[in-house]
Scaffold this motif. Structure first.
Motif, PDB file in Angstrom:
ATOM      1  N   VAL A  68       1.094  -1.072   0.097  1.00 25.63           N
ATOM      2  CA  VAL A  68      -0.315   0.132   0.177  1.00 25.63           C
ATOM      3  C   VAL A  68       1.109   0.913  -0.166  1.00 25.63           C
ATOM      4  CG1 VAL A  68      -1.497   1.602   1.036  1.00 25.63           C
ATOM      5  CG2 VAL A  68      -2.090  -1.244   1.575  1.00 25.63           C
ATOM      6  N   ASP A  69       0.564   2.177  -0.830  1.00 23.69           N
ATOM      7  CA  ASP A  69       1.974   3.698  -0.854  1.00 23.69           C
ATOM      8  C   ASP A  69       0.483   4.163  -0.389  1.00 23.69           C
ATOM      9  OD1 ASP A  69       2.415   5.887  -1.348  1.00 23.69           O
ATOM     10  OD2 ASP A  69       3.088   5.494  -3.596  1.00 23.69           O
ATOM     11  N   THR A  70       0.796   4.774   0.786  1.00 31.05           N
ATOM     12  CA  THR A  70       0.249   5.494   1.857  1.00 31.05           C
ATOM     13  C   THR A  70      -0.382   6.617   1.393  1.00 31.05           C
ATOM     14  OG1 THR A  70       1.968   5.667   3.356  1.00 31.05           O
ATOM     15  CG2 THR A  70       0.948   4.179   3.990  1.00 31.05           C
ATOM     16  N   GLU A  71       1.121   7.609   0.989  1.00 30.65           N
ATOM     17  CA  GLU A  71       0.793   8.591   0.374  1.00 30.65           C
ATOM     18  C   GLU A  71      -0.300   8.713  -0.877  1.00 30.65           C
ATOM     19  OE1 GLU A  71       4.353  10.254  -1.080  1.00 30.65           O
ATOM     20  OE2 GLU A  71       5.301  10.157   1.244  1.00 30.65           O
ATOM     21  N   GLN A  72      -0.232   7.739  -2.057  1.00 26.45           N
ATOM     22  CA  GLN A  72      -0.968   7.785  -3.306  1.00 26.45           C
ATOM     23  C   GLN A  72      -2.048   7.217  -2.670  1.00 26.45           C
ATOM     24  OE1 GLN A  72      -0.199  10.003  -5.754  1.00 26.45           O
ATOM     25  NE2 GLN A  72       1.914  10.045  -5.035  1.00 26.45           N
ATOM     26  N   ARG A  73      -2.033   5.975  -1.463  1.00 23.67           N
ATOM     27  CA  ARG A  73      -3.403   5.484  -1.612  1.00 23.67           C
ATOM     28  C   ARG A  73      -3.684   4.869  -2.588  1.00 23.67           C
ATOM     29  NH1 ARG A  73      -3.398   5.286   3.168  1.00 23.67           N
ATOM     30  NH2 ARG A  73      -5.164   4.660   2.958  1.00 23.67           N
ATOM     31  N   ALA A  74      -3.333   3.581  -3.064  1.00 25.36           N
ATOM     32  CA  ALA A  74      -2.738   3.242  -4.488  1.00 25.36           C
ATOM     33  C   ALA A  74      -2.060   1.809  -3.498  1.00 25.36           C
ATOM     34  CB  ALA A  74      -2.165   3.391  -5.236  1.00 25.36           C
ATOM     35  N   LEU A  75      -2.607   0.447  -4.399  1.00 22.84           N
ATOM     36  CA  LEU A  75      -1.578  -0.604  -4.061  1.00 22.84           C
ATOM     37  C   LEU A  75      -1.196  -1.040  -5.218  1.00 22.84           C
ATOM     38  CD1 LEU A  75      -4.882  -2.906  -4.186  1.00 22.84           C
ATOM     39  CD2 LEU A  75      -3.304  -2.893  -1.552  1.00 22.84           C
ATOM     40  N   VAL A  76       0.400  -1.766  -4.996  1.00 27.92           N
ATOM     41  CA  VAL A  76       1.393  -1.509  -5.594  1.00 27.92           C
ATOM     42  C   VAL A  76       2.031  -3.001  -5.776  1.00 27.92           C
ATOM     43  CG1 VAL A  76       4.028  -0.937  -6.169  1.00 27.92           C
ATOM     44  CG2 VAL A  76       2.575   0.674  -5.234  1.00 27.92           C
ATOM     45  N   CYS A  77       2.250  -3.201  -6.809  1.00 30.45           N
ATOM     46  CA  CYS A  77       2.517  -4.889  -7.385  1.00 30.45           C
ATOM     47  C   CYS A  77       4.234  -4.887  -6.698  1.00 30.45           C
ATOM     48  CB  CYS A  77       2.562  -5.264  -8.700  1.00 30.45           C
ATOM     49  SG  CYS A  77       1.165  -5.972  -9.285  1.00 30.45           S
ATOM     50  N   ALA A  78       4.501  -5.980  -6.136  1.00 28.41           N
ATOM     51  CA  ALA A  78       5.801  -6.056  -5.681  1.00 28.41           C
ATOM     52  C   ALA A  78       6.708  -7.824  -5.297  1.00 28.41           C
ATOM     53  CB  ALA A  78       5.868  -5.465  -3.715  1.00 28.41           C
ATOM     54  N   CYS A  79       7.882  -7.859  -5.717  1.00 27.65           N
ATOM     55  CA  CYS A  79       8.165  -9.023  -6.168  1.00 27.65           C
ATOM     56  C   CYS A  79       9.085  -9.255  -3.889  1.00 27.65           C
ATOM     57  CB  CYS A  79       9.415  -8.776  -6.287  1.00 27.65           C
ATOM     58  SG  CYS A  79      10.786  -8.498  -5.345  1.00 27.65           S
ATOM     59  N   VAL A  80       9.129 -10.523  -3.889  1.00 27.75           N
ATOM     60  CA  VAL A  80       8.911 -11.471  -2.568  1.00 27.75           C
ATOM     61  C   VAL A  80      10.116 -10.074  -1.806  1.00 27.75           C
ATOM     62  CG1 VAL A  80       9.310 -13.192  -1.142  1.00 27.75           C
ATOM     63  CG2 VAL A  80       7.781 -13.111  -2.997  1.00 27.75           C
ATOM     64  N   VAL A 132      -3.830  -1.534   5.544  1.00 29.10           N
ATOM     65  CA  VAL A 132      -3.537  -2.962   5.033  1.00 29.10           C
ATOM     66  C   VAL A 132      -4.301  -4.242   4.646  1.00 29.10           C
ATOM     67  CG1 VAL A 132      -1.144  -2.153   4.961  1.00 29.10           C
ATOM     68  CG2 VAL A 132      -1.634  -3.276   6.801  1.00 29.10           C
ATOM     69  N   GLU A 133      -4.901  -3.871   6.455  1.00 25.88           N
ATOM     70  CA  GLU A 133      -5.570  -4.726   6.190  1.00 25.88           C
ATOM     71  C   GLU A 133      -7.109  -4.022   6.399  1.00 25.88           C
ATOM     72  OE1 GLU A 133      -4.100  -8.660   8.123  1.00 25.88           O
ATOM     73  OE2 GLU A 133      -4.275  -6.369  10.178  1.00 25.88           O
ATOM     74  N   ALA A 134      -7.880  -4.756   6.106  1.00 27.09           N
ATOM     75  CA  ALA A 134      -9.927  -4.631   6.200  1.00 27.09           C
ATOM     76  C   ALA A 134     -10.843  -5.801   6.743  1.00 27.09           C
ATOM     77  CB  ALA A 134     -10.335  -4.583   4.760  1.00 27.09           C
ATOM     78  N   LEU A 135     -11.709  -5.311   7.045  1.00 22.82           N
ATOM     79  CA  LEU A 135     -13.121  -6.557   7.645  1.00 22.82           C
ATOM     80  C   LEU A 135     -14.179  -6.091   7.346  1.00 22.82           C
ATOM     81  CD1 LEU A 135     -13.606  -4.767  11.713  1.00 22.82           C
ATOM     82  CD2 LEU A 135     -11.932  -6.570  10.598  1.00 22.82           C
ATOM     83  N   LEU A 136     -14.123  -7.352   6.166  1.00 25.60           N
ATOM     84  CA  LEU A 136     -15.282  -7.796   5.047  1.00 25.60           C
ATOM     85  C   LEU A 136     -16.658  -8.644   6.069  1.00 25.60           C
ATOM     86  CD1 LEU A 136     -15.545  -8.064   2.128  1.00 25.60           C
ATOM     87  CD2 LEU A 136     -14.121 -10.250   1.738  1.00 25.60           C
TER      88      LEU A 136
END
Length: 216
Positions: free
Chosen positions: A44-56, A150-154
């Protein structure tokens, strides 16, 4: 009829735009290495409020305290449920969610809870008073474990029952995208409902009862 000779170079130039393009591989948003589309991590890019793909490797690096000055946070991979926590119809109505599915996460920058639900237009935010959140979900053990951003209640309401799971935030946006793609008519349609059932079956199989362990 064949094209006039003068137009053939132009047609050849257009072919590169008309020909189908090969799908581009997913790349890590930090180091640009190609990542496995099926098994890569998200940040989670907390500045842009966006998800970013990442390698391990980059995801593990961002799990370390103070990494990237806190801008990027690795999305955990835990699924939890609390069999002892129940939401009745009155509690659900207090949330003022117009559909049967919603997710809630704490925005650390705003220091408040954000409530979202899937719709034909994508993720739609629902205004939620802090007092309502506390009254409905605040005493849940899942709420106490929820990690900001990074987590949510669904939550899903079906036939008067409401299931609640603690899940990674990225799967909530995956659900939103799937519903937007499949949604038809007023209630979503049969295909969207089938996809929703399959999604929650998957979540239910992965979720572990909260109690003895906090993170799988």
């Amino acid at each position: 009829m064949s094209a006039p000779p003068a137009s053939r170079p132009a047609l050849r130039g257009l072919r590169k735009f008309l020909a189908p393009r090969a799908p581009q591989p997913e790349r890590c948003g930090l180091c640009a290495v190609v990542v496995d589309e099926a098994h890569h991590r998200h940040l989670v890019d907390t500045e842009q409020r966006a998800l970013v793909c990442a390698c391990v490797s980059c995801a593990m690096l961002m799990e370390q305290p103070g990494a990237a000055a806190g801008r990027f946070r690795a999305v955990p991979d835990r699924y939890l449920t609390d069999p002892d926590h129940r939401l009745d119809d009155h509690a659900w109505e207090a949330l003022q969610i117009p559909v049967g599915v919603a997710f809630f996460f704490r925005n650390a920058a705003l220091d408040r809870l954000v409530a979202l639900y899937p719709s034909p237009a994508g993720a739609t935010e629902s205004e939620l008073e802090p007092a309502t959140w506390t009254a409905v979900l605040g005493d849940s053990r899942l709420a106490a474990l929820l990690e900001p951003d990074v987590e949510a209640l669904l939550l899903r309401r079906t036939d008067g029952n409401c299931a609640c799971y603690l899940v990674p935030i990225d799967i909530c946006y995956e659900l939103v995208g799937r519903m937007r793609l499949l949604w038809q008519g007023f209630d979503g349609g049969a295909e969207a409902r089938a996809a929703l059932d399959a999604f929650f079956d998957h979540v239910g199989r992965r979720a572990r009862p909260v109690g003895g362990e906090g993170r799988p």
